[in-house]
Write a protein that holds these residues in place. Structure first.
Motif, PDB file in Angstrom:
ATOM      1  N   ASP A  41       1.829 -10.037   2.352  1.00 57.88           N
ATOM      2  CA  ASP A  41       2.099  -8.842   1.547  1.00 57.88           C
ATOM      3  C   ASP A  41       3.453  -8.228   1.901  1.00 57.88           C
ATOM      4  O   ASP A  41       4.172  -7.759   1.019  1.00 57.88           O
ATOM      5  CB  ASP A  41       0.986  -7.804   1.736  1.00 57.88           C
ATOM      6  CG  ASP A  41      -0.338  -8.256   1.139  1.00 57.88           C
ATOM      7  OD1 ASP A  41      -0.316  -9.044   0.175  1.00 57.88           O
ATOM      8  OD2 ASP A  41      -1.388  -7.818   1.649  1.00 57.88           O
ATOM      9  N   LEU A  45       6.801  -7.559  -0.405  1.00 58.26           N
ATOM     10  CA  LEU A  45       7.524  -6.285  -0.388  1.00 58.26           C
ATOM     11  C   LEU A  45       9.009  -6.530  -0.121  1.00 58.26           C
ATOM     12  O   LEU A  45       9.873  -5.925  -0.757  1.00 58.26           O
ATOM     13  CB  LEU A  45       6.914  -5.383   0.686  1.00 58.26           C
ATOM     14  CG  LEU A  45       7.245  -3.909   0.651  1.00 58.26           C
ATOM     15  CD1 LEU A  45       6.672  -3.262  -0.599  1.00 58.26           C
ATOM     16  CD2 LEU A  45       6.673  -3.248   1.891  1.00 58.26           C
ATOM     17  N   ASP A  86       9.222   4.527  -2.404  1.00 56.44           N
ATOM     18  CA  ASP A  86       8.210   3.835  -3.204  1.00 56.44           C
ATOM     19  C   ASP A  86       7.719   2.574  -2.491  1.00 56.44           C
ATOM     20  O   ASP A  86       6.514   2.306  -2.441  1.00 56.44           O
ATOM     21  CB  ASP A  86       8.756   3.489  -4.588  1.00 56.44           C
ATOM     22  CG  ASP A  86      10.060   2.691  -4.530  1.00 56.44           C
ATOM     23  OD1 ASP A  86      10.889   2.937  -3.612  1.00 56.44           O
ATOM     24  OD2 ASP A  86      10.254   1.819  -5.401  1.00 56.44           O
ATOM     25  N   GLN A  90       4.006   1.525  -0.470  1.00 53.50           N
ATOM     26  CA  GLN A  90       3.309   0.236  -0.554  1.00 53.50           C
ATOM     27  C   GLN A  90       3.038  -0.325   0.844  1.00 53.50           C
ATOM     28  O   GLN A  90       1.974  -0.899   1.087  1.00 53.50           O
ATOM     29  CB  GLN A  90       4.138  -0.765  -1.363  1.00 53.50           C
ATOM     30  CG  GLN A  90       4.200  -0.443  -2.831  1.00 53.50           C
ATOM     31  CD  GLN A  90       5.019  -1.477  -3.586  1.00 53.50           C
ATOM     32  OE1 GLN A  90       4.840  -2.680  -3.397  1.00 53.50           O
ATOM     33  NE2 GLN A  90       5.917  -1.001  -4.454  1.00 53.50           N
ATOM     34  N   ARG A  93       0.037   1.288   2.396  1.00 50.46           N
ATOM     35  CA  ARG A  93      -1.196   0.705   1.857  1.00 50.46           C
ATOM     36  C   ARG A  93      -1.494  -0.652   2.494  1.00 50.46           C
ATOM     37  O   ARG A  93      -2.626  -0.934   2.895  1.00 50.46           O
ATOM     38  CB  ARG A  93      -1.080   0.577   0.335  1.00 50.46           C
ATOM     39  CG  ARG A  93      -2.396   0.211  -0.331  1.00 50.46           C
ATOM     40  CD  ARG A  93      -2.277  -0.051  -1.822  1.00 50.46           C
ATOM     41  NE  ARG A  93      -1.724  -1.399  -2.046  1.00 50.46           N
ATOM     42  CZ  ARG A  93      -0.468  -1.687  -2.404  1.00 50.46           C
ATOM     43  NH1 ARG A  93       0.401  -0.737  -2.603  1.00 50.46           N
ATOM     44  NH2 ARG A  93      -0.068  -2.927  -2.571  1.00 50.46           N
TER      45      ARG A  93
END
Length: 189
Positions: A41, A45, A86, A90, A93
């Motif tokens: 992940d 990103l 922003d 992410q 999270r």
């Protein structure tokens, strides 16, 4: 005198570690596994960051400087929060989904894992890196003046990484060693 092969090994380690402090405790196996699980992940990103054209800025932010700790994850988190809120949201999270309390905890664990990984890889692939780190402590900085300016900066960064690797705790190395193959796969993507 610094050997060319050793400098090349240091530069490779520098490049390996840069897209990613020794103040946290040794990561336990659950933290190592959670960190590895987060890397896919985080890579996605990173691709978003690259698409925005800001990857070079972030790379400059995370590189170690003389007299500073080697903590590229922590630096990246701070830069991401400041420059790309922003994407930082992410990241929050992502790390929470993997069981980390916050980005600071994830970064501290990641920094320790990457240093331990670097030591293990250096020991198996290029043990002279530690000798170079020891020699570099007493090296005359004037010797770097014989190199072109761009190479001077790369060598200085590589020496800082070598110094950090030489100080990675044995307990971290032992904890990370069983995960080397998984980390190899994750870092090679």
């Amino acid at each position: 005198m610094i050997r060319t092969k050793t400098v090349n090994v240091l530069l490779v380690l520098c490049m390996l570690l840069s897209p990613l402090s020794l103040t946290a405790a040794t990561p336990d196996s659950l933290q190592v596994e959670a960190y590895i699980a987060s890397l896919e992940d985080v890579r996605q990103l990173s691709e978003q960051l690259q698409a925005s054209g800001a990857e070079a800025l972030l790379a400059r932010e995370v590189m170690p400087r003389a007299g500073e700790a080697f903590d590229p994850h922590r630096r990246a988190v701070i830069a991401l929060e400041r420059e790309h809120p922003d994407l930082y949201t992410q990241l929050i999270r992502i790390v929470r989904q993997r069981g980390f309390a916050d980005t600071a905890t994830w970064a501290a664990v990641g920094d320790r894992i990457v240093l331990a990984y670097g030591v293990i890889k250096a020991e198996s692939e290029s043990p002279e890196i530690f000798q170079l780190a020891l020699e570099a402590r007493g090296m005359n900085p004037q010797l770097l003046l014989f190199l072109p300016p761009a190479e001077q900066e790369l060598v200085q960064q590589a020496l800082l990484i070598a110094e950090a690797l030489s100080q990675a705790p044995v307990s971290d190395r032992e904890q990370v060693k069983p995960y080397i193959a998984q980390l190899d796969r994750a870092f090679s993507q």
